[in-house]
Structures are given as C-alpha cells and as structure tokens.
Design an enzyme around this catalytic site. Structure first.
Site, PDB file in Angstrom:
ATOM      1  N   HIS A 184       4.143  -7.063  14.490  1.00 32.33           N
ATOM      2  CA  HIS A 184       3.597  -5.606  13.871  1.00 32.33           C
ATOM      3  C   HIS A 184       2.041  -5.364  14.252  1.00 32.33           C
ATOM      4  O   HIS A 184       1.520  -6.308  14.638  1.00 32.33           O
ATOM      5  CB  HIS A 184       3.683  -5.528  12.653  1.00 32.33           C
ATOM      6  N   CYS A 217       3.316 -13.675  10.214  1.00 35.83           N
ATOM      7  CA  CYS A 217       3.894 -12.521  11.096  1.00 35.83           C
ATOM      8  C   CYS A 217       3.125 -12.679  12.361  1.00 35.83           C
ATOM      9  O   CYS A 217       2.240 -13.647  12.566  1.00 35.83           O
ATOM     10  CB  CYS A 217       3.781 -11.198  10.746  1.00 35.83           C
TER      11      CYS A 217
END
Length: 166
Positions: free
Chosen positions: A126, A142
């Site tokens: 992301h 992440c």
C-alpha cells in the site's frame, strides 16, 4: 485465434534490500521500486508486526480511481486526503494510502492457516506518506510504497498475480 491478454507478471519483495520487483513470468524485469517492510523483520505469526515470507498472491485490489493520498481504514476510503495537518491531528496513526494490494499466502502452515495467515493478518502492499523513508524497515508488517509508485504498480498488477516475499 491468438490470445490478446497481456503476458502475466510476478512480484518479488526483497526484505534484506527493501525493494519490490515487477517482472514478466519469464523473468524480464519491468520495474523495481523501493519499499519499507516490517520494522520487526520477517516473520509469520499473528500480531508479530513482521512481514510474512514465502509464496503469496494478490487476492484483492482496492482503490482503483481514487485520488492520490486517499486515506483508508478497514480497506474503505475514509473521505480524507492525507496532509501534514491531518497527520498532526492524528499522531501515531498507521497511514494506509492511495491503493491497496491485499495479499494471501499460498503455503499452509507457513503463511496460510491458523496463527500465520497473511490474508487474515491484513498484509498489504500500500501507499504511505511521502515523508516516510523507503529502503528502511518501518512498517507494521505490510509493504509500504511511495504513492505514485503504488498507483503505477496497481495499474500493472491484476488480482491473482503471484508474489514472492523473501
């Protein structure tokens, strides 16, 4: 009749060197991007803050058509656009911006299944604030990217794309 589908692509994420490579299925490099992976290093366990390793695939693509710096919570746009003033008003918030590629593990007991499931851990590729450093492990597990880079990558990567994290 010839198949007009574009050739398949793969993603590989090198935790040690903090970069993501987009390549053709035959291995030709299309693009390479700096990233930021888990501050706690590689690892599989739920709640560890580590980036899971092994074979994965892109299970979902979220954010097509949204403006740069769109803020997400629970994989939904909040209606906010990231800015320094928004950041100052929300110290310590883990910013998920612009686009989300939600990953799913392929290896039972390693990155899929009870206690280690990448998908259930909500591990994404992301966007992140441009003030955050790339090339340095700083995420909560992440794979963070520059916002312009995640838009470019998102537009090239369909759901189902294989992802190798090592």
């Amino acid at each position: 009749m010839p198949d007009n589908k574009p050739p398949g692509v793969t993603l590989s994420i090198d935790i040690a060197n903090q970069f993501l490579t987009l390549a053709t299925q035959s291995g030709d490099i299309i693009a390479r991007y700096p990233v930021s992976t888990g501050l706690n290093g590689p690892g599989q366990a739920d709640g560890s803050g580590c980036t899971p390793v092994g074979k994965h695939f892109v299970r979902a693509r979220i954010g097509a058509g949204q403006p740069l710096n769109t803020v997400y919570r629970g994989r939904r746009p909040t209606g906010e656009i990231y800015s320094q003033s928004l950041a100052a008003a929300n110290p310590g918030r883990d910013w998920i911006l612009t686009r989300i590629l939600w990953l799913c593990g392929c290896e039972w007991g390693r990155n899929r299944g009870p206690g280690v499931d990448t998908f259930r851990r909500f591990i994404y590729i992301h966007g992140t604030p441009d003030s955050e450093p790339m090339g340095v492990a700083r995420s909560h597990g992440c794979i963070r990217m520059r916002n312009t880079d995640i838009v470019e990558l998102f537009d090239r990567v369909p759901a189902g794309t294989p992802v190798s994290i090592y």
